[in-house]
Design an enzyme around this catalytic site. Structure first.
Site, PDB file in Angstrom:
ATOM      1  N   GLU A  28     -47.275 -54.539  59.761  1.00 49.01           N
ATOM      2  CA  GLU A  28     -46.203 -55.444  59.375  1.00 49.01           C
ATOM      3  C   GLU A  28     -45.594 -55.000  58.046  1.00 49.01           C
ATOM      4  O   GLU A  28     -46.287 -54.451  57.185  1.00 49.01           O
ATOM      5  CB  GLU A  28     -46.718 -56.877  59.244  1.00 49.01           C
TER       6      GLU A  28
ATOM      7  N   LYS B 124     -16.092 -31.427  79.534  1.00 51.99           N
ATOM      8  CA  LYS B 124     -17.484 -31.303  79.960  1.00 51.99           C
ATOM      9  C   LYS B 124     -17.853 -32.462  80.871  1.00 51.99           C
ATOM     10  O   LYS B 124     -17.131 -33.452  80.980  1.00 51.99           O
ATOM     11  CB  LYS B 124     -18.423 -31.287  78.755  1.00 51.99           C
TER      12      LYS B 124
ATOM     13  N   THR C  63     -24.642 -30.691  73.275  1.00 50.00           N
ATOM     14  CA  THR C  63     -23.194 -30.702  73.418  1.00 50.00           C
ATOM     15  C   THR C  63     -22.534 -29.679  72.511  1.00 50.00           C
ATOM     16  O   THR C  63     -21.691 -28.883  72.945  1.00 50.00           O
ATOM     17  CB  THR C  63     -22.635 -32.107  73.106  1.00 50.00           C
TER      18      THR C  63
END
Length: 318
Positions: free
Chosen positions: A43, A199, A233
């Site tokens: 936590e 593309k 890409t």
């Protein structure tokens, strides 16, 4: 130097303390005295060691990897400041995580960007300051003000200085149809033509180049994108441009996520230089000779100065 408005206080969580320090230095203030740590069960624990009552508080935190930890740190720190009677709390998020999940692309998809916007608002943020959201319409997911900076002026200035009289040999290239507006912005600033990589993406993080729209033969090209994640890409685009006659390939982006095989792909790619902004800290393992890092601290410092003084930010984009 901040000389107007309420007391400006810059605080940092754990994702990018160096950027917070750079912003504070440019504003002539110190980074606020706070600590964000974890309990033994994982936590998050937040401690603020100075008064913020009535102050104009800015929390610098990019929600990059580890995304969920960094997001929770930001939410809990916002809550702490609201409960400490801060006058205004601004979440400074140079990189806004979950921004790619901005719509339902298929049945039963979540819109996580909207969920994050709701969480920030529910935590008590009064406004958000960010840069180059993956989808600009995410600003509309918020019911609080969102100041959306752009990285194009920083990177364009670098290229204008680096190439000067050589720019007549350059073409700015968008790696996909979704980045055409961004590429057009760069092309306008550099006064060069634009081309587009057509593309298709058969599956997530995989792209295939189909065609090049525009004249890039015997030209030097600059591929521009908002972020590079696995680099598939941008690298595939660079290879396609070289195969179709480009002389040299440069690339740039605002957010260098660089996950998975990104570094290896960039290292082995025809990209001569990759220019990135430091919205996300680059680990030592991700530093390559061909990666040039530019600072966003001056832009964020100027934006914070203007927000604190209730001055328009629009002049920053000219």
């Amino acid at each position: 130097m901040v000389t107007h408005g309420k007391d400006v206080k810059i605080f940092s969580c754990n994702s990018h303390p160096q950027l917070a320090a750079d912003i504070a230095r440019l504003l002539g203030v110190g980074v606020g005295d706070s600590q964000v740590s974890m309990f033994s069960d994982g936590e998050i624990s937040v401690n603020i060691y100075e008064t913020v009552r009535g102050a104009d508080v800015f929390i610098v935190q990019s929600t990059c990897n580890p995304v969920n930890d960094n997001l929770m740190e930001l939410l809990i720190m916002i809550d702490a400041f609201k409960r400490a009677s801060a006058g205004r709390v601004t979440a400074v998020m140079p990189y806004f995580g979950y921004a790619r999940q901005d719509r339902k692309s298929k049945a039963r998809d979540p819109i996580s960007a909207k969920l994050v916007a709701d969480l920030l608002t529910a935590a008590g943020a009064d406004r958000v300051l960010t840069m180059d959201l993956h989808a600009a319409q995410i600003q509309g997911f918020f019911n609080i003000p969102v100041d959306h900076l752009v990285g194009a002026p920083i990177i364009s200035s670098y290229y204008l200085d680096k190439f000067k009289d050589e720019l007549s040999d350059f073409v700015v290239v968008s790696p996909d149809l979704g980045s055409v507006t961004r590429a057009r912005n760069y092309a306008s600033r550099l006064n060069v033509p634009i081309a587009i990589v057509d593309k298709r993406r058969p599956k997530p993080n995989v792209s295939e180049v189909m065609n090049i729209i525009g004249d890039i033969k015997d030209k030097k090209v600059i591929l521009v994108d908002d972020m590079i994640d696995t680099a598939g890409t941008i690298v595939n685009g660079a290879k396609a441009l070289k195969e179709r006659g480009a002389v040299e390939v440069y690339a740039c982006c605002t957010h260098a996520v660089l996950s998975g095989p990104a570094i290896e792909r960039i290292e082995n790619s025809p990209i001569k230089e990759l220019v990135v902004l430091d919205t996300i800290p680059l680990s030592t393992a991700k530093h390559l000779d061909k990666i040039k890092v530019l600072s966003v601290a001056p832009a964020f410092a100027e934006a914070i100065k203007r927000i604190d003084g209730d001055i328009s930010l629009s002049e920053m984009f000219n």
